[in-house]
Motif scaffolding. Structure first.
Motif, PDB file in Angstrom:
ATOM      1  N   ASP A  89       0.837  -1.208   0.000  1.00 26.56           N
ATOM      2  CA  ASP A  89       0.000   0.000   0.000  1.00 26.56           C
ATOM      3  C   ASP A  89       0.870   1.255   0.000  1.00 26.56           C
ATOM      4  OD1 ASP A  89      -2.353  -1.432  -0.100  1.00 26.56           O
ATOM      5  OD2 ASP A  89      -2.693  -1.358   2.065  1.00 26.56           O
ATOM      6  N   ALA A  90       1.931   1.257   0.792  1.00 29.89           N
ATOM      7  CA  ALA A  90       2.838   2.411   0.829  1.00 29.89           C
ATOM      8  C   ALA A  90       3.504   2.609  -0.524  1.00 29.89           C
ATOM      9  CB  ALA A  90       3.890   2.222   1.918  1.00 29.89           C
ATOM     10  N   VAL A  91       3.880   1.519  -1.184  1.00 27.68           N
ATOM     11  CA  VAL A  91       4.498   1.616  -2.508  1.00 27.68           C
ATOM     12  C   VAL A  91       3.507   2.211  -3.507  1.00 27.68           C
ATOM     13  CG1 VAL A  91       5.438   0.292  -4.443  1.00 27.68           C
ATOM     14  CG2 VAL A  91       6.156  -0.239  -2.115  1.00 27.68           C
ATOM     15  N   LYS A  92       2.285   1.723  -3.514  1.00 28.82           N
ATOM     16  CA  LYS A  92       1.276   2.230  -4.447  1.00 28.82           C
ATOM     17  C   LYS A  92       0.975   3.706  -4.205  1.00 28.82           C
ATOM     18  CE  LYS A  92      -0.930  -2.153  -5.490  1.00 28.82           C
ATOM     19  NZ  LYS A  92      -2.150  -2.962  -5.364  1.00 28.82           N
ATOM     20  N   GLU A  93       0.937   4.119  -2.941  1.00 25.80           N
ATOM     21  CA  GLU A  93       0.675   5.522  -2.605  1.00 25.80           C
ATOM     22  C   GLU A  93       1.828   6.422  -3.021  1.00 25.80           C
ATOM     23  OE1 GLU A  93      -0.249   5.952   1.525  1.00 25.80           O
ATOM     24  OE2 GLU A  93      -1.846   4.462   1.429  1.00 25.80           O
ATOM     25  N   SER A  94       3.009   5.877  -3.170  1.00 24.69           N
ATOM     26  CA  SER A  94       4.186   6.694  -3.424  1.00 24.69           C
ATOM     27  C   SER A  94       4.587   6.774  -4.892  1.00 24.69           C
ATOM     28  CB  SER A  94       5.362   6.161  -2.600  1.00 24.69           C
ATOM     29  OG  SER A  94       5.683   4.853  -3.025  1.00 24.69           O
ATOM     30  N   LEU A  95       3.742   6.269  -5.794  1.00 24.93           N
ATOM     31  CA  LEU A  95       4.063   6.361  -7.215  1.00 24.93           C
ATOM     32  C   LEU A  95       4.248   7.813  -7.625  1.00 24.93           C
ATOM     33  CD1 LEU A  95       1.600   3.743  -8.712  1.00 24.93           C
ATOM     34  CD2 LEU A  95       4.015   3.462  -8.201  1.00 24.93           C
ATOM     35  N   ASP A  96       5.328   8.092  -8.341  1.00 24.56           N
ATOM     36  CA  ASP A  96       5.669   9.436  -8.814  1.00 24.56           C
ATOM     37  C   ASP A  96       5.857  10.436  -7.684  1.00 24.56           C
ATOM     38  OD1 ASP A  96       5.755   8.703 -11.510  1.00 24.56           O
ATOM     39  OD2 ASP A  96       3.596   8.927 -11.688  1.00 24.56           O
ATOM     40  N   CYS A  97       6.323   9.960  -6.537  1.00 21.26           N
ATOM     41  CA  CYS A  97       6.624  10.816  -5.389  1.00 21.26           C
ATOM     42  C   CYS A  97       8.099  10.689  -5.031  1.00 21.26           C
ATOM     43  CB  CYS A  97       5.811  10.392  -4.166  1.00 21.26           C
ATOM     44  SG  CYS A  97       4.039  10.554  -4.364  1.00 21.26           S
ATOM     45  N   ARG A  98       8.598  11.697  -4.392  1.00 22.60           N
ATOM     46  CA  ARG A  98       9.925  11.569  -3.791  1.00 22.60           C
ATOM     47  C   ARG A  98       9.725  10.766  -2.514  1.00 22.60           C
ATOM     48  NH1 ARG A  98      13.927  13.311  -6.634  1.00 22.60           N
ATOM     49  NH2 ARG A  98      13.522  15.056  -7.996  1.00 22.60           N
ATOM     50  N   VAL A  99      10.657   9.890  -2.230  1.00 20.83           N
ATOM     51  CA  VAL A  99      10.514   9.009  -1.076  1.00 20.83           C
ATOM     52  C   VAL A  99      11.823   8.864  -0.328  1.00 20.83           C
ATOM     53  CG1 VAL A  99       8.644   7.636  -2.092  1.00 20.83           C
ATOM     54  CG2 VAL A  99      11.009   6.957  -2.471  1.00 20.83           C
ATOM     55  N   MET A 100      11.701   8.425   0.914  1.00 19.80           N
ATOM     56  CA  MET A 100      12.844   7.990   1.709  1.00 19.80           C
ATOM     57  C   MET A 100      12.623   6.505   1.942  1.00 19.80           C
ATOM     58  SD  MET A 100      14.848  10.581   2.526  1.00 19.80           S
ATOM     59  CE  MET A 100      15.648  10.201   4.062  1.00 19.80           C
ATOM     60  N   VAL A 101      13.552   5.695   1.478  1.00 12.68           N
ATOM     61  CA  VAL A 101      13.431   4.249   1.635  1.00 12.68           C
ATOM     62  C   VAL A 101      14.587   3.782   2.516  1.00 12.68           C
ATOM     63  CG1 VAL A 101      13.361   2.023   0.461  1.00 12.68           C
ATOM     64  CG2 VAL A 101      12.401   4.029  -0.656  1.00 12.68           C
ATOM     65  N   ALA A 102      14.262   3.058   3.572  1.00 11.26           N
ATOM     66  CA  ALA A 102      15.273   2.496   4.458  1.00 11.26           C
ATOM     67  C   ALA A 102      15.282   0.993   4.272  1.00 11.26           C
ATOM     68  CB  ALA A 102      14.960   2.843   5.907  1.00 11.26           C
ATOM     69  N   GLY A 103      16.469   0.402   4.318  1.00  9.04           N
ATOM     70  CA  GLY A 103      16.567  -1.039   4.183  1.00  9.04           C
ATOM     71  C   GLY A 103      18.010  -1.483   4.049  1.00  9.04           C
ATOM     72  N   ALA A 104      18.179  -2.735   3.676  1.00 11.68           N
ATOM     73  CA  ALA A 104      19.509  -3.324   3.523  1.00 11.68           C
ATOM     74  C   ALA A 104      19.901  -3.314   2.047  1.00 11.68           C
ATOM     75  CB  ALA A 104      19.512  -4.752   4.051  1.00 11.68           C
ATOM     76  N   LEU A 105      21.102  -2.837   1.763  1.00  9.01           N
ATOM     77  CA  LEU A 105      21.624  -2.816   0.402  1.00  9.01           C
ATOM     78  C   LEU A 105      22.437  -4.085   0.174  1.00  9.01           C
ATOM     79  CD1 LEU A 105      21.918  -1.156  -2.213  1.00  9.01           C
ATOM     80  CD2 LEU A 105      24.027  -0.225  -1.233  1.00  9.01           C
ATOM     81  N   GLU A 106      22.066  -4.854  -0.854  1.00 13.00           N
ATOM     82  CA  GLU A 106      22.788  -6.073  -1.201  1.00 13.00           C
ATOM     83  C   GLU A 106      23.453  -5.883  -2.557  1.00 13.00           C
ATOM     84  OE1 GLU A 106      20.250  -9.497  -1.252  1.00 13.00           O
ATOM     85  OE2 GLU A 106      20.085  -9.556   0.924  1.00 13.00           O
ATOM     86  N   THR A 107      24.704  -6.286  -2.670  1.00 14.05           N
ATOM     87  CA  THR A 107      25.436  -6.219  -3.931  1.00 14.05           C
ATOM     88  C   THR A 107      25.940  -7.607  -4.276  1.00 14.05           C
ATOM     89  OG1 THR A 107      26.103  -3.950  -3.470  1.00 14.05           O
ATOM     90  CG2 THR A 107      27.350  -5.124  -5.161  1.00 14.05           C
ATOM     91  N   SER A 108      25.641  -8.060  -5.490  1.00  9.38           N
ATOM     92  CA  SER A 108      26.061  -9.377  -5.952  1.00  9.38           C
ATOM     93  C   SER A 108      27.563  -9.377  -6.219  1.00  9.38           C
ATOM     94  CB  SER A 108      25.319  -9.749  -7.235  1.00  9.38           C
ATOM     95  OG  SER A 108      25.896 -10.878  -7.836  1.00  9.38           O
ATOM     96  N   LEU A 109      28.274 -10.335  -5.660  1.00 15.64           N
ATOM     97  CA  LEU A 109      29.700 -10.463  -5.934  1.00 15.64           C
ATOM     98  C   LEU A 109      29.940 -10.912  -7.374  1.00 15.64           C
ATOM     99  CD1 LEU A 109      30.903 -12.165  -2.630  1.00 15.64           C
ATOM    100  CD2 LEU A 109      31.157  -9.776  -3.305  1.00 15.64           C
ATOM    101  N   LYS A 110      28.983 -11.650  -7.923  1.00 18.35           N
ATOM    102  CA  LYS A 110      29.122 -12.173  -9.283  1.00 18.35           C
ATOM    103  C   LYS A 110      28.885 -11.094 -10.338  1.00 18.35           C
ATOM    104  CE  LYS A 110      27.522 -15.946 -12.223  1.00 18.35           C
ATOM    105  NZ  LYS A 110      26.650 -17.115 -12.309  1.00 18.35           N
TER     106      LYS A 110
END
Length: 82
Positions: free
Chosen positions: A36-57
């Motif tokens: 629901d938060a994602v749908k409400e935020s379409l075409d909006c500036r947002v602050m997203v918090a979470g874990a950043l994962e980078t593939s070694l491959k």
């Protein structure tokens, strides 16, 4: 946290665009409870918090979203003449 414009791409992922320093779009994954938060935020500036994962491959990164905060939203303008 990343602050950018968001556009829904497919089920439980979206790209974060207009990132600082001309960085490429960042794929963001989210759990169903944030849908629901994602749908409400379409075409909006947002602050997203979470874990950043980078593939070694591949070297590609993705953000696993824990929370989304809304900023200003942009409204599409009509091209109606007259």
């Amino acid at each position: 946290m990343v602050s950018r414009k968001m556009t829904l791409r497919d089920a439980q992922t979206f790209p974060l665009s207009e990132r600082p320093d001309h960085k490429p779009d960042l794929r963001c994954e989210y759990e169903p409870e944030l849908e629901d938060a994602v749908k409400e935020s379409l075409d909006c500036r947002v602050m997203v918090a979470g874990a950043l994962e980078t593939s070694l491959k591949t070297g590609k990164s993705k953000l696993l979203a824990d929370s989304i905060e809304l900023g200003p939203c942009f409204v599409a303008r009509s091209n109606a003449l007259g």
